[in-house]
Design an enzyme around this catalytic site. Structure first.
Site, mmCIF file in Angstrom:
data_model
loop_
_atom_site.group_PDB
_atom_site.id
_atom_site.type_symbol
_atom_site.label_atom_id
_atom_site.label_comp_id
_atom_site.label_asym_id
_atom_site.label_seq_id
_atom_site.Cartn_x
_atom_site.Cartn_y
_atom_site.Cartn_z
ATOM 1 N N PRO A 11 0.849 -1.350 0.053
ATOM 2 C CA PRO A 11 0.205 -0.101 0.035
ATOM 3 C C PRO A 11 0.751 1.075 -0.112
ATOM 4 O O PRO A 11 1.552 1.425 0.574
ATOM 5 C CB PRO A 11 -0.880 -0.144 1.159
ATOM 6 C CG PRO A 11 -0.327 -1.084 2.094
ATOM 7 C CD PRO A 11 0.575 -2.085 1.286
ATOM 8 N N TYR A 24 10.958 8.470 1.521
ATOM 9 C CA TYR A 24 10.957 7.574 0.393
ATOM 10 C C TYR A 24 11.747 7.957 -1.093
ATOM 11 O O TYR A 24 11.633 7.141 -1.928
ATOM 12 C CB TYR A 24 9.377 7.107 -0.196
ATOM 13 C CG TYR A 24 8.708 6.518 0.955
ATOM 14 C CD1 TYR A 24 9.283 5.334 1.491
ATOM 15 C CD2 TYR A 24 7.776 7.288 1.747
ATOM 16 C CE1 TYR A 24 8.676 4.729 2.511
ATOM 17 C CE2 TYR A 24 7.130 6.445 2.820
ATOM 18 C CZ TYR A 24 7.677 5.460 3.363
ATOM 19 O OH TYR A 24 7.088 4.678 4.461
ATOM 20 N N ASN A 75 8.034 -5.816 -1.108
ATOM 21 C CA ASN A 75 8.070 -4.663 -0.206
ATOM 22 C C ASN A 75 6.600 -4.679 0.393
ATOM 23 O O ASN A 75 5.693 -4.040 -0.251
ATOM 24 C CB ASN A 75 8.472 -3.427 -0.912
ATOM 25 C CG ASN A 75 8.403 -2.262 0.038
ATOM 26 O OD1 ASN A 75 7.784 -2.135 1.093
ATOM 27 N ND2 ASN A 75 9.199 -1.031 -0.333
ATOM 28 N N GLU A 102 12.615 -9.817 1.458
ATOM 29 C CA GLU A 102 11.799 -8.542 2.006
ATOM 30 C C GLU A 102 12.608 -7.203 1.637
ATOM 31 O O GLU A 102 13.727 -7.088 2.121
ATOM 32 C CB GLU A 102 11.531 -8.701 3.299
ATOM 33 C CG GLU A 102 10.703 -7.535 4.123
ATOM 34 C CD GLU A 102 10.499 -7.793 5.607
ATOM 35 O OE1 GLU A 102 9.760 -7.125 6.025
ATOM 36 O OE2 GLU A 102 11.325 -8.641 6.373
#
Length: 149
Positions: A11, A24, A75, A102
């Site tokens: 999400p 980010y 992710n 991951e």
């Protein structure tokens, strides 16, 4: 022989470049898609990058990965911290002997208290955090390495 690998993103990662660029970065999902595809090509991997805000869809991708024998770079984003359904599906990937890396663009352990725990890390083959988009490259290199063994 080229091996398919899926890179799945959870999400809000569709909002890369817009959402919290200080955390980010300023690059968007299309840049990530282009980078991962190019990195995969260098490694002999056919990379498909996906993103969803729907937990059930992501779980379905894990089921399909098992059925199709496809390694996964994941992710899980916010699903990281609470999705036991996704954890169970990720477990099926590694139980099938497939790599599941991951990846987190930021370092969740250096952020909010609720982000410090991952329900995915205990079942993942490996975890890479805090390396920005470069973390995906490292994850793809790890998958390529594991497939060679």
């Amino acid at each position: 022989m080229t091996r398919k690998v899926i890179v799945v993103n959870g999400p809000n990662l569709g909002r890369l470049g817009v959402r919290e660029p200080d955390v980010y970065g300023h690059q968007d999902l299309e840049t990530l898609r282009r980078d991962c595809t190019a990195w995969g090509r260098e490694l002999g991997l056919d990379v498909e990058v996906r993103q969803t805000d729907d937990e059930a869809e992501m779980i379905g991708w894990m089921h399909r990965a098992v059925d199709e024998r496809t390694p996964v770079v994941m992710n899980p984003a916010a699903f990281t911290h609470y999705s036991y359904g996704l954890s169970d599906a990720a477990h099926m990937v590694t139980d099938a002997g497939l790599p599941l890396m991951e990846v987190h663009i930021s370092n969740p352990s250096a952020r909010d208290a609720f982000r410090k725990y991952s329900v995915i890390s205990p079942v993942a083959t490996g975890t890479i955090t805090g390396m920005g988009f470069y973390g995906y490259r490292l994850a793809l290199e790890a998958v390529a390495h594991l497939l060679e063994q």
